[in-house]
Design a protein around this motif. Structure first.
Motif, PDB file in Angstrom:
ATOM      1  N   TYR A   1       0.254   3.913   1.536  1.00 31.79           N
ATOM      2  CA  TYR A   1       0.089   4.658   2.575  1.00 31.79           C
ATOM      3  C   TYR A   1       0.201   3.934   3.874  1.00 31.79           C
ATOM      4  O   TYR A   1      -0.154   2.624   3.687  1.00 31.79           O
ATOM      5  CB  TYR A   1      -1.223   5.479   2.558  1.00 31.79           C
ATOM      6  CG  TYR A   1      -1.364   6.567   1.293  1.00 31.79           C
ATOM      7  CD1 TYR A   1      -0.671   7.843   1.228  1.00 31.79           C
ATOM      8  CD2 TYR A   1      -2.353   6.219   0.144  1.00 31.79           C
ATOM      9  CE1 TYR A   1      -0.629   8.348  -0.024  1.00 31.79           C
ATOM     10  CE2 TYR A   1      -2.306   7.058  -1.123  1.00 31.79           C
ATOM     11  CZ  TYR A   1      -1.485   7.947  -1.213  1.00 31.79           C
ATOM     12  OH  TYR A   1      -1.710   8.783  -2.254  1.00 31.79           O
ATOM     13  N   PRO A   2       0.623   4.184   5.177  1.00 29.34           N
ATOM     14  CA  PRO A   2       0.585   3.754   6.146  1.00 29.34           C
ATOM     15  C   PRO A   2      -0.681   3.537   6.709  1.00 29.34           C
ATOM     16  O   PRO A   2      -0.601   2.824   7.940  1.00 29.34           O
ATOM     17  CB  PRO A   2       1.607   4.348   7.125  1.00 29.34           C
ATOM     18  CG  PRO A   2       1.433   5.755   6.658  1.00 29.34           C
ATOM     19  CD  PRO A   2       1.188   5.734   5.228  1.00 29.34           C
TER      20      PRO A   2
ATOM     21  N   GLN B   1       5.434  -0.528   2.144  1.00 25.95           N
ATOM     22  CA  GLN B   1       4.877   0.789   1.501  1.00 25.95           C
ATOM     23  C   GLN B   1       5.408   1.172   0.332  1.00 25.95           C
ATOM     24  O   GLN B   1       6.539   1.789   0.208  1.00 25.95           O
ATOM     25  CB  GLN B   1       5.164   1.855   2.638  1.00 25.95           C
ATOM     26  CG  GLN B   1       4.317   3.077   2.476  1.00 25.95           C
ATOM     27  CD  GLN B   1       4.509   4.210   3.528  1.00 25.95           C
ATOM     28  OE1 GLN B   1       4.935   3.932   4.593  1.00 25.95           O
ATOM     29  NE2 GLN B   1       4.180   5.313   3.335  1.00 25.95           N
TER      30      GLN B   1
ATOM     31  N   SER C   1       0.911  -1.192  -0.097  1.00 28.06           N
ATOM     32  CA  SER C   1       0.095   0.004   0.000  1.00 28.06           C
ATOM     33  C   SER C   1       1.109   1.317   0.263  1.00 28.06           C
ATOM     34  O   SER C   1       1.820   1.128   0.625  1.00 28.06           O
ATOM     35  CB  SER C   1      -0.748   0.194   1.199  1.00 28.06           C
ATOM     36  OG  SER C   1      -1.604   1.351   1.130  1.00 28.06           O
TER      37      SER C   1
END
Length: 366
Positions: free
Chosen positions: A36-37, A75, A34
């Motif tokens: 974004y965290p 990430q 992904s």
């Protein structure tokens, strides 16, 4: 060792991570990719804009959830697939191998037909970029009384955004633009008329039956030559598919969304699953977080069954969805099929549902 890659941290994959936290997959390495965290829950975003929630209230931290599930978190953004070699290509140049792949990356904002949108518009997706730009809009409007905003798109998301901004910025000059006669097209007529009255009562301009043609530094040009002045233009114009699924060779519908069967498998590549707004379901449904959330449990079950070599189960989304639409003032509208209601208690109902959803995936809710 089998390898399952979860591409995207969308609502359906959050459920998959939750399922893996309770029951790991034997002899399987799982990776979540992904950019974004965190995953910001779209259902609470208008409440954050209105000032009812902190941004942290609306966000699911992906790394801790992945850790509890025994999943490696990378990430990065997926930008393509090598389906023959079974690899996911990432924007950092890396390639992640998979035996099974599940895609829940979400859509982009449908704005290609609006000239100038890339340079001058503020699209609602990706949400991470959107929240940063909303912060900047709020700061600008607070400092400059001449600041103004227009919102393109008068569905539930655009309507909620307009009323949330009004609650946060009572004096902001604000206009909602839609292609239909009334906002909330597709919902009960009573609710549409109530929405129109709310716009008028909150001093939000309404421009209906017109489409945006272009955006410039001064606002929006419409299809009849009319110009809506605005220093900030927000685009809530529906979902568009990213380019890479079709370019990678996955079967897609005419709009580029990944075609899946009732088991949520790609119709062209059975080792690939897809859910959420990036998927084109066998029984089509609107692009809505409601259906993305509901796809989570059947996706988790069928991934487990596929990896175990068991028969998969068909899934069909419910034909009707409950729509709960906040109005910026701790009140909300609700629609179920032809039925509609509104009031402060509807907001409290929505708030309880949203907080319960978030609590399930928080560190303390596991």
């Amino acid at each position: 060792m089998k390898r399952l890659v979860l591409l995207g941290g969308g609502h359906a994959h959050v459920y998959v991570l939750d399922a893996l936290a309770h029951a790991r997959l034997p002899d399987t390495e799982v990776t979540l990719i992904s950019p974004y965290p965190r995953q910001i829950y779209s259902g609470m975003l208008p409440g954050w804009i209105a000032g009812h929630y902190t941004l942290a209230d609306t966000a699911i931290a992906l790394a801790p959830l992945a850790e509890r599930a025994g999943v490696r978190f990378k990430q990065a953004r997926g930008v393509g697939l090598d389906l023959d070699a079974r690899r996911v290509r990432c924007d950092d140049g890396s390639e992640i191998p998979f035996t099974w792949l599940s895609i829940d990356t979400g859509p982009t904002t449908a704005s290609a037909r609006i000239a100038g949108s890339t340079d001058h518009g503020i699209p609602v997706r990706p949400i991470e970029d959107f929240v940063t730009r909303i912060d900047a809009l709020i700061a600008a409007a607070s400092a400059d009384p001449a600041c103004s905003a227009a919102i393109i798109g008068s569905g539930a998301a655009g309507f909620e955004l307009a009323l949330a901004l009004r609650a946060r910025l009572p004096t902001l000059a604000l206009t909602l633009i839609g292609s239909t006669a009334l906002p909330l097209d597709g919902l009960p007529g009573r609710l549409q008329r109530q929405a129109r009255r709310l716009l008028e009562a909150r001093h939000i301009g309404w421009v209906g039956r017109h489409r945006a043609q272009s955006i410039d530094t001064d606002g929006v040009w419409l299809d009849d030559g009319q110009h809506v002045c605005a220093s900030h233009v927000l685009q809530v114009t529906g979902a568009a598919a990213p380019d890479w699924p079709a370019q990678s060779g996955l079967a897609t519908d005419a709009s580029g969304f990944i075609r899946v069967g009732p088991t949520l498998q790609s119709v062209s590549h059975p080792v690939v699953f897809a859910a959420g707004d990036v998927a084109a379901y066998a029984d089509p449904r609107p692009k809505s977080g409601v259906f993305a959330v509901r796809a989570g449990p059947p996706l988790a079950e069928n991934l487990r069954r596929a990896i175990a070599g068991e028969a998969l189960l068909p899934w069909q989304a419910q034909r009707r969805a409950l729509y709960l639409i906040s109005t910026g003032d701790r009140r909300a509208l609700a629609a179920w099929g032809p039925l509609s209601i509104e009031g402060a208690w509807v907001w409290r109902w929505k708030d309880r549902i949203d907080r319960a959803f978030m609590a399930r995936f928080s560190q303390h809710g596991m």
